[in-house]
Design an enzyme around this catalytic site. Structure first.
Site, short mmCIF file in Angstrom:
data_model
loop_
_atom_site.label_atom_id
_atom_site.label_comp_id
_atom_site.label_asym_id
_atom_site.label_seq_id
_atom_site.Cartn_x
_atom_site.Cartn_y
_atom_site.Cartn_z
N ARG A 1 8.19 -3.07 10.20
CA ARG A 1 6.83 -3.13 9.38
C ARG A 1 5.67 -2.37 10.23
O ARG A 1 5.64 -2.38 11.65
CB ARG A 1 6.14 -4.62 9.48
CG ARG A 1 6.85 -5.59 8.31
CD ARG A 1 6.09 -4.88 7.13
NE ARG A 1 6.69 -5.54 5.78
CZ ARG A 1 7.80 -5.23 5.08
NH1 ARG A 1 8.76 -4.19 5.49
NH2 ARG A 1 8.34 -5.84 4.20
N GLU B 1 0.16 2.19 3.66
CA GLU B 1 1.14 3.00 2.71
C GLU B 1 0.62 3.29 1.66
O GLU B 1 0.13 2.31 1.05
CB GLU B 1 2.42 1.97 2.71
CG GLU B 1 3.42 1.91 4.25
CD GLU B 1 4.54 0.86 4.12
OE1 GLU B 1 4.91 0.80 2.86
OE2 GLU B 1 5.02 0.70 5.16
N HIS C 1 9.14 4.39 3.60
CA HIS C 1 9.52 2.98 3.21
C HIS C 1 10.77 2.78 2.58
O HIS C 1 10.90 2.02 1.57
CB HIS C 1 8.48 2.10 2.92
CG HIS C 1 8.45 0.62 3.15
ND1 HIS C 1 7.65 -0.18 3.26
CD2 HIS C 1 9.56 -0.34 3.20
CE1 HIS C 1 7.84 -1.46 3.50
NE2 HIS C 1 9.10 -1.45 3.50
#
Ligand SMILES: NC(=O)c1ccc[n+]([C@@H]2O[C@H](COP(=O)([O-])OP(=O)(O)OC[C@H]3O[C@@H](n4cnc5c(N)ncnc54)[C@H](O)[C@@H]3O)[C@@H](O)[C@H]2O)c1
Ligand SMILES: O=C(O)[C@H](O)COP(=O)(O)O
Length: 524
Positions: A229, A258, A276
Site C-alpha cells: 500500500r 493513485e 497497482h
C-alpha cells in the site's frame, strides 16, 4: 429483488452466479454515474478505486453489504459502515499468488534494471555495459509483514537461494521455522537486508513505517519494494536517500495518491513503477470476483458470510449449529427490552448445556441486536450491536453455567436497569421450537412468537375468565394462554398469544380489572 452496484472493474465471469440469480439486479456503473439511484442499492461491489466514504454511505441508506473484490479495505470507511450495520466482506486469498508473483517480478526487474534496459533497446540503443545488475542468489531479503503475500514471497525467495529475514510482530516462531525464515526486530531487518519488501496492511502503525529515521538504518545500496500500500514507505522521505545514492533502487506498485500524477519519484531512473497491478491477472480477478459473488449470494439467502471484516467469521457448519440459538437469542433480547422499557445499564447472558459449547459470540450479538432494536431508530444488527450498546452506555457480558433447569440447553438473560432487574430464560427444542421457560422470577412455558400480552396479577380464582371477557368485548381472539405463579395466592402471571395486536384502550380496560397489577404488550 436485491440491487447490486458494481462500481469498479470486476471480472464478469466471476460475477456470473450473481447475474444468473433471479433475485439480484446488477448495475455496473461508477458511483458518479449512479448518483440518482444510489439510494436504491442493497449491495456495493468495489476494488480499490471506489472510495467508500461516510458521505457516500449517507447517500446509500438501503445498503446492507459492501463487497471488496480483493484484500485491502483501506478505501472503505469500515467504521462508518459498521456504525450503520453494513456488513463489509473481502476476498482475502484470491489474489495472494498474483501479488507475490508481481512482487517477485518487480524484485528481479529492479536488480537487473529490466525496465530501463527495455526502454533503451526500444530507443534503438545497444548499451550492454549500462545495465549491469545484481544477482538475487545469496542476498538477504528483508520482509516486513509476513501474512499471506509475505510468506509466498519468502517461498519464492528461498527457491532463488536468498536468505529471508522477517519482521512481523504477530508472527509465531513455529510458523517462521516451518517456512524456513528467521524472525528479527525491525531494526535488525533494516540493518542486514540487501532488499526490503513490505507486505503489511496500511494502518496507523504502518503508515510511514519506512520513513526518514528507519530509512537511515538501512544498508547503503539497499533496494526497496512496495507492492502493498502506498504510504508504508514514505514517498517524500525517500527522495534524499535516492539523491545521495544510499538507496540503490525502488520498485513501487502502489502510491500514496493513485494515480500519482507528476510525482517527483517518477523522475528517478532507478525508481521502477507499475500502476497497482499486483492483483491484475486473469486468475486473481476471477478468484476474487467469484469469492465475493458467492458471499453476496449467501448473504442475500440469509446464510453466513465467512470473510467479513466486521462480523465474527462463521463456517457453514458452525452457522448451522448456532442458527436456532441465534434466533432464540434475538427473541430473548427483544422481549426483555420491551418488558424493561426503562434505561438499562447492563445485560448479562448465561449459556448452559449444549449451547455453551458453541460459538456464543454470535448469539450474544444477535441477542444484543434484538434488545437494542426497539430502542434505536437506525438499523441495528449483529454488525453494529456492540458499537450501538457502547454508545448508549450499555455494557454486556457472557457467562457459562452447568445450571440447565432440566433442559438440554438454556440461555438466560438478566437485564439490570435503574431500580429493577429482570431475568428471562429460554430453550430451543429441536423440531419443536423456542420456548420461554422462566419469566421475571416465575417458571412458565410459552413460545416467543407474534403478539404477546403479559399480565401480572394476584393469584385469585376467576382471573382468566375476567381477562377473556375484556378481550372478547374488544373482539380480540386468544390463540394460547400460559399461566404461572411464584406461590399459591401470591404473584402470578399470564402470557397470552393474540391473533392481532391490541391498542392502548384494551390495555387500560385490562388494567382496571381488580387484582391485575401490570399489563404489557410484547411483540416477538
Ligand atoms: N499491489 C496489489 O495489487 C496488492 C494485492 C493484494 C494485496 N495487497 C496488499 O498487500 C498487503 C498484504 O496483504 P496480505 O494478503 O498478505 O495481508 P495479511 O493480512 O495476510 O498480512 C499482513 C501481515 O502484516 C502484519 N503486520 C501488521 N501490522 C504490522 C506491523 N506494524 N509491522 C509488521 N507487520 C505487520 C500482520 O501480522 C500480517 O501477518 C496489504 O496491504 C494488501 O492490501 C496489494
Ligand atoms: O488489496 C488488494 O486486493 C489489491 O491492492 C488489489 O487492488 P485492486 O483490486 O484495485 O487491483
Amino acid at each position: 429483488m436485491f440491487r447490486v452496484l458494481v462500481s469498479d472493474a470486476i471480472s464478469e465471469e466471476g460475477l456470473a452466479p450473481l447475474c444468473a440469480s433471479a433475485q439480484i439486479d446488477i448495475v455496473q456503473k461508477k458511483v458518479s454515474e449512479a448518483e440518482e439511484e444510489l439510494h436504491t442499492f442493497d449491495a456495493l461491489l468495489v476494488r480499490s478505486a471506489t472510495k467508500v466514504t461516510e458521505e457516500l454511505l449517507e447517500k446509500m441508506p438501503n445498503l446492507k453489504i459492501i463487497g471488496r473484490a480483493g484484500v485491502g479495505v483501506d478505501n472503505i470507511d469500515v467504521e462508518a459502515a459498521t456504525k450503520r450495520g453494513i456488513v463489509v466482506i473481502n476476498a482475502p486469498n484470491g489474489n495472494t499468488i498474483s501479488a507475490a508473483e508481481h512482487t517477485f517480478a518487480m524484485m528481479a526487474a529492479l536488480v537487473r534494471r529490466i525496465p530501463q534496459a527495455h526502454i533503451s533497446v526500444k530507443s534503438r540503443e545497444w548499451n550492454r555495459s549500462a545495465f549491469v545488475g545484481n544477482e538475487l542468489f545469496g542476498k538477504k531479503l528483508g520482509i516486513i509483514g509476513f501474512g499471506r503475500i509475505g510468506s509466498e514471497v519468502a517461498k519464492r525467495a528461498r527457491a532463488f537461494g536468498m536468505s529471508v529475514h522477517v519482521y512481523d510482530p504477530f508472527l509465531t516462531k513455529d510458523r517462521a521455522e516451518k517456512l524456513g525464515v528467521s524472525i528479527h526486530s525491525l531494526d535488525e531487518v533494516l540493518a542486514v537486508a540487501d532488499i526490503i519488501t513490505v507486505h503489511t496492511p496500511l494502518t496507523k502503525e504502518t503508515k510511514g513505517l519506512l520513513g526518514k529515521d528507519n530509512l537511515a538504518k538501512t544498508k547503503k545500496g539497499v533496494y526497496l519494494i512496495n507492492c502493498a500500500r502506498g504510504g508504508i514507505i514514505d514517498e517524500q522521505a525517500l527522495i534524499p536517500f535516492l539523491e545521495n545514492g544510499h538507496v540503490a533502487g525502488v520498485a513501487l506498485d502502489v502510491f500514496e495518491q493513485e494515480p500519482p500524477g507528476d510525482h517527483p519519484l517518477l523522475a528517478f531512473d532507478n525508481v521502477i513503477v507499475t500502476p497497482h497491478l499486483g492483483a491484475s491477472t486473469v486468475e486473481a480477478q476471477l478468484n476474487v470476483a467469484t469469492q465475493v459473488a458467492e458471499e453476496l449470494l449467501h448473504f442475500f439467502e440469509g446464510r453466513p458470510v465467512t470473510s467479513s471484516i466486521n462480523l465474527p467469521a462463521l463456517s457453514k457448519d458452525v452457522y448451522e449449529k448456532i442458527q436456532a440459538f441465534y434466533h432464540l437469542g434475538r427473541k430473548l433480547g427483544l422481549i426483555a427490552s420491551q418488558f424493561m422499557n426503562i434505561p438499562v445499564q447492563e445485560l448479562s447472558v448465561t449459556y448452559a448445556g449444549t449451547v455453551a459449547d458453541l460459538e456464543t459470540t454470535y448469539i450474544t450479538r444477535s441477542l444484543l441486536a434484538g434488545f437494542l432494536r426497539p430502542r434505536v431508530a437506525s438499523t441495528v444488527n449483529e454488525v453494529n450491536a456492540a458499537m450501538v450498546a457502547k454508545e448508549r452506555g450499555i455494557t454486556y457480558g457472557e457467562k457459562f453455567s452447568d445450571e440447565t433447569h432440566g433442559y438440554a440447553n438454556c440461555i438466560s438473560l438478566t437485564v439490570h436497569g435503574e431500580n429493577k432487574t429482570f431475568t428471562i430464560k429460554g430453550t430451543h427444542v429441536p423440531n419443536y421450537g423456542d420456548r420461554i421457560v422462566h419469566f421475571d422470577g416465575v417458571a412458565i412455558d410459552f413460545a416467543p412468537e407474534g403478539h404477546l400480552l403479559y399480565i401480572q396479577h394476584q393469584d385469585r380464582p376467576g382471573m382468566i375468565g375476567k381477562v377473556g371477557n375484556v378481550l372478547g368485548a374488544y373482539d380480540v381472539n386468544i390463540a394460547t394462554m400460559q399461566v404461572g405463579r411464584q406461590e399459591a395466592g401470591g404473584k402470578a402471571m399470564m402470557i397470552l398469544s393474540l391473533d392481532k395486536p391490541v391498542d392502548d384502550e384494551v390495555l387500560q380496560a385490562l388494567a382496571q380489572i381488580d387484582d391485575i397489577e401490570t399489563v404489557k404488550r410484547l411483540e416477538a
